[in-house]
Design a protein around this motif. Structure first.
Motif, mmCIF file in Angstrom:
data_model
loop_
_atom_site.group_PDB
_atom_site.id
_atom_site.type_symbol
_atom_site.label_atom_id
_atom_site.label_comp_id
_atom_site.label_asym_id
_atom_site.label_seq_id
_atom_site.Cartn_x
_atom_site.Cartn_y
_atom_site.Cartn_z
ATOM 1 N N GLY A 80 -22.638 -70.772 -13.313
ATOM 2 C CA GLY A 80 -23.375 -70.173 -12.209
ATOM 3 C C GLY A 80 -24.502 -69.320 -12.752
ATOM 4 O O GLY A 80 -24.526 -68.992 -13.944
ATOM 5 N N ILE A 81 -25.437 -68.990 -11.893
ATOM 6 C CA ILE A 81 -26.536 -68.117 -12.282
ATOM 7 C C ILE A 81 -26.618 -66.950 -11.306
ATOM 8 O O ILE A 81 -26.152 -67.043 -10.164
ATOM 9 N N ALA A 82 -27.218 -65.872 -11.763
ATOM 10 C CA ALA A 82 -27.253 -64.644 -10.969
ATOM 11 C C ALA A 82 -28.208 -64.731 -9.789
ATOM 12 O O ALA A 82 -27.995 -64.093 -8.760
ATOM 13 N N GLY A 83 -29.269 -65.530 -9.913
ATOM 14 C CA GLY A 83 -30.264 -65.566 -8.846
ATOM 15 C C GLY A 83 -31.074 -64.279 -8.822
ATOM 16 O O GLY A 83 -30.854 -63.360 -9.613
ATOM 17 N N ASP A 95 -36.163 -69.894 -5.377
ATOM 18 C CA ASP A 95 -35.099 -69.161 -6.067
ATOM 19 C C ASP A 95 -33.768 -69.303 -5.334
ATOM 20 O O ASP A 95 -32.708 -69.420 -5.959
ATOM 21 N N TRP A 96 -33.830 -69.263 -4.002
ATOM 22 C CA TRP A 96 -32.634 -69.495 -3.186
ATOM 23 C C TRP A 96 -32.041 -70.866 -3.500
ATOM 24 O O TRP A 96 -30.849 -71.001 -3.783
ATOM 25 N N THR A 98 -32.452 -72.866 -6.078
ATOM 26 C CA THR A 98 -31.970 -73.005 -7.452
ATOM 27 C C THR A 98 -30.616 -72.344 -7.627
ATOM 28 O O THR A 98 -29.699 -72.907 -8.237
ATOM 29 N N CYS A 99 -30.458 -71.141 -7.077
ATOM 30 C CA CYS A 99 -29.187 -70.431 -7.205
ATOM 31 C C CYS A 99 -28.060 -71.205 -6.543
ATOM 32 O O CYS A 99 -26.975 -71.360 -7.120
ATOM 33 N N THR A 103 -24.909 -72.656 -8.629
ATOM 34 C CA THR A 103 -23.706 -71.849 -8.449
ATOM 35 C C THR A 103 -22.728 -72.467 -7.450
ATOM 36 O O THR A 103 -21.503 -72.331 -7.617
ATOM 37 N N ARG A 141 -28.724 -59.333 -2.982
ATOM 38 C CA ARG A 141 -28.237 -60.473 -3.773
ATOM 39 C C ARG A 141 -27.902 -61.638 -2.845
ATOM 40 O O ARG A 141 -26.897 -62.322 -3.033
ATOM 41 N N PRO A 143 -28.909 -64.877 -2.278
ATOM 42 C CA PRO A 143 -28.567 -66.224 -2.749
ATOM 43 C C PRO A 143 -27.237 -66.276 -3.488
ATOM 44 O O PRO A 143 -26.420 -67.180 -3.265
ATOM 45 N N TYR A 144 -27.016 -65.312 -4.359
ATOM 46 C CA TYR A 144 -25.782 -65.285 -5.147
ATOM 47 C C TYR A 144 -24.568 -65.105 -4.241
ATOM 48 O O TYR A 144 -23.560 -65.818 -4.374
#
Length: 252
Positions: A80-83, A95-96, A98-99, A103, A141, A143-144
């Motif tokens: 997973g990534i933090a976004g 960015d939304w 991609t996260c 994830t 946070r 997206p995450y």
């Protein structure tokens, strides 16, 4: 001896999981997008450089696992990534996307291709890494948090769908975890809120009843338990390893 796949396993929580399974003589296969980190893994671990959001790469990975191992006992869908850390009006759609692709989509693809191998064997354990961000609202946070909530819904669906085939699914929700990744979060949140890194750290710690961050090993210990015989009737559960977080961001 079990066959264990850990995505996002070359560093952080994933690496601690891989080490914990290897320490009990399981066969470990680690994937990561970071080729340099994979090169530092022990020689006895199998490794693959994989983007978990790329279906062609994931399909090829599981075909290779089937050819070499023939079966898969445990999937730790950890990548997973933090976004971005930003107010909702400042979050870019790219960015939304991609996260969520990494994830949440990475967990979906991992389960999609693990399920046939586990069904064939009539057993298996799927362990997904969610977060306390998948249990609470989480300012700045979006997206995450959305991805981690989605991971829990997916896990519960997997538990219902795959249970008749002897396959269990559970989610681990780490809280604030000591390590490099959390350091990045602390710095970004401090910048977004006009606070120092230490102020953000203290706020996270004070949001737990135990007043402390957890370690990567704490998460790995839970993964090993959930994969083992002692958890043979544990499925569909959301298990926090977070020092009892009642409020993940008490400063807001």
């Amino acid at each position: 001896m079990s066959n264990v796949l850990i995505t996002g396993g070359a560093s952080g929580i994933g690496r601690a999981m891989a080490r914990a399974f290897a320490d009990q003589d399981d066969q470990v296969w680690v994937t990561d997008v970071d080729a340099a980190a994979l090169e530092t893994c022990p020689a006895q671990w199998r490794t693959s450089q994989i983007d978990v959001s790329n279906e062609a790469q994931m399909q090829a990975l599981f075909a290779k696992i089937a050819a070499i191992w023939g079966s898969l006992d445990t999937l730790c869908a950890n990548a997973g990534i933090a976004g971005p850390t930003a107010k909702i009006e400042d979050v870019a759609l790219s960015d939304w996307n991609t996260c969520l692709a990494v994830t949440l989509g990475g967990v979906f693809l991992s389960a999609k291709y693990a399920a046939p191998l586990m069904k064939q064997a009539g057993r298996g354990a799927i362990i997904v890494t969610s977060s306390t961000a998948g249990q609470y609202g989480y300012p700045n946070r979006a997206p995450y948090a959305a991805a981690k909530w989605g991971v829990i819904g997916l896990m519960k669906t997997l538990a219902m769908e795959l249970g008749p085939f002897g396959i269990r699914a559970n989610a681990i929700c780490p809280g604030a975890v000591e390590g490099l990744r959390m350091e990045g979060v602390l710095e970004r949140e401090g910048a977004a809120k006009g606070m120092t890194r230490d102020q953000v750290y203290a706020g996270y710690a004070s949001g737990t009843s135990m007043g402390a961050f957890v370690t990567e090993q704490d998460i790995a210990n839970m993964a090993v338990f959930l994969a083992g015989a002692g958890a043979k009737m544990v499925s569909g559960q959301v298990i926090a390893v977070d020092g009892h977080t009642e409020n993940p961001d008490p400063k807001i």
